[in-house]
Structure formats: C-alpha cells, structure tokens
Motif scaffolding. Sequence first.
Motif, PDB file in Angstrom:
ATOM      1  N   ARG A 104       0.831  -1.206   0.000  1.00  0.00           N
ATOM      2  CA  ARG A 104       0.000   0.000   0.000  1.00  0.00           C
ATOM      3  C   ARG A 104       0.863   1.252   0.000  1.00  0.00           C
ATOM      4  NH1 ARG A 104      -5.204   0.177   3.408  1.00  0.00           N
ATOM      5  NH2 ARG A 104      -5.610   1.654   1.749  1.00  0.00           N
ATOM      6  N   SER A 105       1.968   1.224   0.734  1.00  0.00           N
ATOM      7  CA  SER A 105       2.824   2.415   0.723  1.00  0.00           C
ATOM      8  C   SER A 105       3.430   2.613  -0.662  1.00  0.00           C
ATOM      9  CB  SER A 105       3.931   2.289   1.774  1.00  0.00           C
ATOM     10  OG  SER A 105       4.986   1.498   1.280  1.00  0.00           O
ATOM     11  N   LEU A 106       3.519   1.523  -1.438  1.00  0.00           N
ATOM     12  CA  LEU A 106       4.065   1.648  -2.786  1.00  0.00           C
ATOM     13  C   LEU A 106       3.008   2.098  -3.785  1.00  0.00           C
ATOM     14  CD1 LEU A 106       6.291  -1.536  -2.788  1.00  0.00           C
ATOM     15  CD2 LEU A 106       7.067   0.829  -2.749  1.00  0.00           C
ATOM     16  N   GLY A 107       1.772   2.282  -3.302  1.00  0.00           N
ATOM     17  CA  GLY A 107       0.754   2.857  -4.175  1.00  0.00           C
ATOM     18  C   GLY A 107      -0.357   1.913  -4.580  1.00  0.00           C
ATOM     19  N   ALA A 108      -0.380   0.682  -4.039  1.00  0.00           N
ATOM     20  CA  ALA A 108      -1.422  -0.260  -4.426  1.00  0.00           C
ATOM     21  C   ALA A 108      -2.656  -0.035  -3.559  1.00  0.00           C
ATOM     22  CB  ALA A 108      -0.919  -1.685  -4.258  1.00  0.00           C
TER      23      ALA A 108
END
Lengths: 367, 420
Positions: B322-326
């Motif tokens: 999630r922190s990577l944008g997912a």
Amino acid sequence: MNAGRGDEAFVAFEHVQKSYDGETLVVKDLNLDIGRGEFLTMLGPSGSGKTTCLMMLAGFETATHGEIRLAGRPINSVPPEKRGIGMVFQNYALFPHMTVGENLAFPLEVRKLGRAEIEAKVKRALDMVQMGAFAARRPAQLSGGQQQRIALARALVFEPELVLMDEPLGALDKQLREHMQFEIRRLHERLGVTVVYVTHDQGEALTMSDRVAVFNDGRIQQLAPPEELYERPENRFVASFIGENNTLEGVVETISGGACTVRLATGEILDAAPVNVTRPGERTTVSIRPERVEFKPENIPPGVHTVEAEVLEFIYMGDVFRTRMRVAGNDNFVMKCRNSVGQRKLEPGERVPIGWAPHDARALDPL
Amino acid sequence: MAEIARDAPERMTAADGTPLKAALARAQGRARRRAFLLVAPLLVFVLASFVIPIGQMLHRSVHNPVFSANMPATTAWFGANPVGTEPDEAAFAALAADLAAAAEARTIGAVGTRVNYEMQGTRSLFTSAGRKADDLEAPFRAAMLDLDRRWGEPELWNTMRNVSSPYTANFYLAAADRFRDLDGGISRVAPERQVYLTLFQRTFLLSALITAICLLLGFPIAHLLATLPLRYSNLLMILVLLPFWTSLLVRTTAWMAILQGQGVLNNALVALGVIGDDGRIALMYNQAGTVIAMTHILLPFMVLPLYSVMRNINPSYVRAARSLGASSWTAFRRVYVPQTLPGVGAGALLCFILAVGYYITPALVGGASGQLISNLIAFHMQNSLNWSLAAALATLLLAAVLLLYWVYDRLVGVDNMKLG
C-alpha cells in the motif's frame, strides 16, 4: 504558521495524539515540523511512541486527535496508497513471490507506467544501490545487506518526496550496519529526498541525521541537531539516553548569569551550567560526559571547584582508558582519557582531584 | 602439495589409523540403533495396519483363485488346449467331475458366483448342475447338454477359460465398465449397465465442488482468524474446531434433522412464507445433501492449513504494497493471496482427497444421486461380496489420488505445502 505560506514545513504534526485502547496515550500532544530535504531521526526506547508516529505519517494508523500535514495538505483521511510516501520496513517486506525486478516494478505498475519506462526506472534504481546484476533473483536468495539495498531501491524507485524508514538496519551486523548508514546518508544527499528515520540506536541517529527527535513516554524530549543533542541535553532523560553520562545529585547553592554552583549530598561543591534550574535551593541532577572529566591539574580550568575521586577500576580499551571511580558516594562515576603519548594510567585505590569546565556539567531536572 | 590435498579425502584416517569413515560409522552406529528402536513400534504398526492390508488389497484386485482351486480338472484342460479350441468330450468329462467334486465340497456356489461376475445369470446353472452331477454318465458332452443347453454356449466356455486363471485384469475392466469379449478384445458394457465410470466422474466432480466451496468459505474465516487479536481468534478457533470434537454421526444426523423435507430449514422457510407447504425443497437424499453435509465436515481441513500460513504472513507485506501505491484490493490480490497459495494448495488437496474417499455422509444423506464411489466399494464388500471388484475400484481410486498428488507436486511442490 499559516497554511499556504512558502516556508510551511514539508511535514507537520500538530497536537497529534494517539491512543490504542482509549485509556492511555501512546503519543501525547506531538508537535513537529520537518523541513523539505531534511533527514530527521526519531530516536527513543521501545514503546516511546516513535514507530506509532511513523505509522501515522505513513497512514497505517489514524491519529486519535490532531492534524498531520504533508506539503501543506492535511492527510489524516488520505489512504496510504494516495500519500506517495516511500517506506522501508524493519523486515524489508520484500515480496517473496516476486523477483527483485518485479518488486521494484510493483510501485510503477500500480501507477500504470509504460513497460519501457518501468524497465528504465527499475534499472536506474538497481544501479543506484549497486544491485544491477540481481534483478532476476528472488529476495530469499539475497543476503541481509542486499535485501536492505533492494528495499531501499524499491522505496525510492517511484521518486517519492518523502521516505520513511522503520529501523531499517536493525537486522544487520555491526559492520554492515555502519556501511549502510553511510550509503543511506549518501543517497539522501544525492536525491535531496526528505527522510524520516526511526531507530533506537543512538549512534545511528547521531551519525546520520540533520536533526534528531528524542522520544520518551509519548513525547519529544528534545529536538535538535546531533551535536547539540550530545553537547547540550535539555533534560535528564536525553542526557542519559544519548551517550554515556555521569550523574551527581545535589541542591543548587548559587545561580547567576549562566553559571551555578551545586552542593552535593556529601558536601562537595560543583560548578555547573544551569539548564532546568532557576533558583537556589532547587534539587538537581548534574550530568557530565566521561570524556570531559579531567584529573590532570593543568587541564582543569583555573578557579573551578574540584572533587576528590577514588579510583576503583582501570580498563584498557585500546583507543581510550576507562577509569571507574567513586565520586561523592557514586561508585559508577566514569572517566575516559584518550590513549595519547604519555597518558598516565591510574592505579586502583589512588585518590585524585577531578574537575571540568563549568559548561560541561549541566544541572538538569532532579531524579 | 596439491596432489596430497586432492587425495586426502580417500586416505583420511582417525588418530588410531582406522579409516575415518569406519570410525564415524562406529561412533554414530549406537545413536542410529537407538533412534531405530524408538521408531520401531510405529514401523511395525504401520506395516501391519497399512502396508500389508493395502498390499493385500492390490493383490486381491488381480488375484481370484476360486475357480482354479475348485475346478482343477477343467482348469487343467484350459491349460492344455489353446484359446478357441472347441470343448471336446474330455473337456465335458473334466467339467462334470469338477462339478461333482465341488458340489460335494459345497463350493459350487462360490464357483457359480465367480463365473456370474463375468457372465450374468450363470450362478444357477452351476448350482443346479452341481446337484445332478453325480448322476452324469459318459458321454458327458451329451449328458451336460441334456441337463441345460447353455453348457454348449461358446460364451460360457470363454468366460470359464477367463476365470480359470487365478490372475486376471478383468476386475479392472469391470471397474471401468468394460469386459473381455469372445475374441479376447475389450468392449464397453451396454450403456444401461455402465455404473462405475459415471460414479467416478460424479465423485471427482462433487469432490471438486465441495473443495471449491470449502475454499470460498474457509478463506475469509482463516483470514479473520489470522488477523484478529489472539484472545478473539482463540475463541473463533474453538468454533472452527468444535465439529472436530463431535462425532461424525452426530453431525451428519444433525444435518438430516435440518435438511429433510419436514426438517428445520424447510419448516422455517414455510413459516416465513418463502415457499409453500407443497413446495418444500429437497435438500436431502440427493447431491445437494451430500455437498452441504460434506462441506461442513471438511471445512476445518481447509481452514487450518490456510490459517497456519496466513498467521505467518507479516502484515508489513500488505503495508509495503500500500505504501508503494497499491489500493487495498490490489495489495490483497497481488501480494497477500500469492503468499497464501501454499495453504490453499494444502487445504484443497486435503479436502479433495478426503472427499474422494468419503463414505458415511453420502451413505446417510446422499440418497441415490448423492452416492460416491466409496459407497459402491462398500456395497461390493458387504452385499455382493465381490471383494476383487471392490479392491479394483479402491485401487483405481488410490491411483487417481496419487496421480493428483503427483500433479500437485509438479505444479506447486509438496515441500511448499503447510498443514499446520
């Protein structure tokens, strides 16, 4: 500090509180501004609230009260994936079912970048951490240090402006850790990215950071550059948490213009710099760094009070001599001397007068 | 110097000059013997209760000596004359002698049954001939044909020749709805008598369906168990395990009480006005009953491996994604689910293998359309007493499961499997 102004902090915590159970506060009224491009370290013992702060910034925990702003924009209700913050986890959290290349491509794929662009960026990020030859490996086939580099590259590959690191070097051995400290610092300088770094290792905090926020008991105890933190701790906790420290309990005798004298329980008088004391009669803890303690009369500034110390133990440590002595009833008073040419080795049982520059002894809050 | 280093491994000796390998073996021998003694009781138990019975089953599926043991003269004639020889006077004489002897020894029924497996309606031929075999006189061919014209049929002689061999693959042919025809070729039985293939097919389809439903129901439960704080997840785990601590029969009969036409569920639906009193849903004594009851029984076998895998998936993986944008869905799909695959594989394999061999539940709630292959195996063990056919069916089932296991190993790798 008004929103929208040019000098607005890049990251701002404003009166942030966090409670998990509704009974105790893990983070108590946190106010913290982080500048663009800064390397800020949150340092503290476990349970001090530093990781919780990081998780709130990343979006994995919600603040119970207060506001967190990123580039002037409140982000309390923005989900983590929309914050655009890179993060390096303590266990690296490299996806075990993907190769290194796929791990790095992941943030770019979910941003729907083109294939060619993804490949170019992945390659650049891998080269940046000198891992260009490892794109086809699985994380399990890499050593701890290599995994660490990949985790770093993955957090940076989508070019976030802010990168959070949660004890990223905790699992590495000492030598590798020191090497990676240097590497992270180098990347930070090269990319100009803002870094918020969480650690409980004070050495790491001092060597890497622009500023260090020392956390304890849900509060920031002191926020200062490393040098100031070490030289001028503002309270007893910071003084004891950062580096080694000798403490002596006493009562303020006189105080005037940035200098004071403290009378110890055993009757000796010390010169000190008043930090958390304002008037005579107050109880205080005087804190002195071991390497600032002098025993040679010629090194003790003239006119200051000296205290008699009885040598209990002498330890040869190579670059320094560590002498444990009894001072004013305290058996754990330590003096460190550099192993310079002609340095004298004290014998246990010897009695010497010791002293220090008054500004090196800091009269802090009492026990 | 290099020479010595290369030769060193062969010449290594212990301090007293004995070869190092021998010294090592001696030093470890004691520990190894003790370890063997510790596992010996289990080894004996497994041999006696598992390896030997299964071996016997495999043997029985291809070995049936009833005819050759009780009809020795006829068997000898078949051995002396090649396939296709017309039965001559000697053959009928041998047959008559054997029938008389078998009738005397009261094994004629067993012989008739054995032939009857291969050729319907011949048991009575043997038993009635056995009763009169003492009165037969030469010429035997005419006398036998007088007794019953069917003794002259080439098909009967062909069948007798087939069963005269103690080792036969015919039970496997029967288990695959096939038989050996007059020319020695293999043909399918008439469509109205094809039972086993359909049943195998139904068994595998229903097992796959039950496994799929278990996965669908078990995945969210396991996920919840793995993510809840320990004190809640322990409580939930007890609920999952509760069926394990209840007798299988109790659980199945409970389902009978719920599912039957006048059962709890139908009554509730009628009371709520969802269905009319004449429109009660048939949930039992059909495939629906088998699927519902077996899904319930097999669910823990899916939940436990899934849980053990999910418990060990560090939440930081999904956080990292999630922190990577997912989005949370993408993180779940691309990062979480792939890491649960060892659990999914183990749970699905376990459920499927258990379902394929399930017996009690389909027998009780399955009715005619909900029967599985094990029910037919039990039928041949207990009712028709055709143990060889039962063994052949069981062997086919075992082979199918092993094949499945092999495929799973090739696709996923058995060492990736986590059972708990």
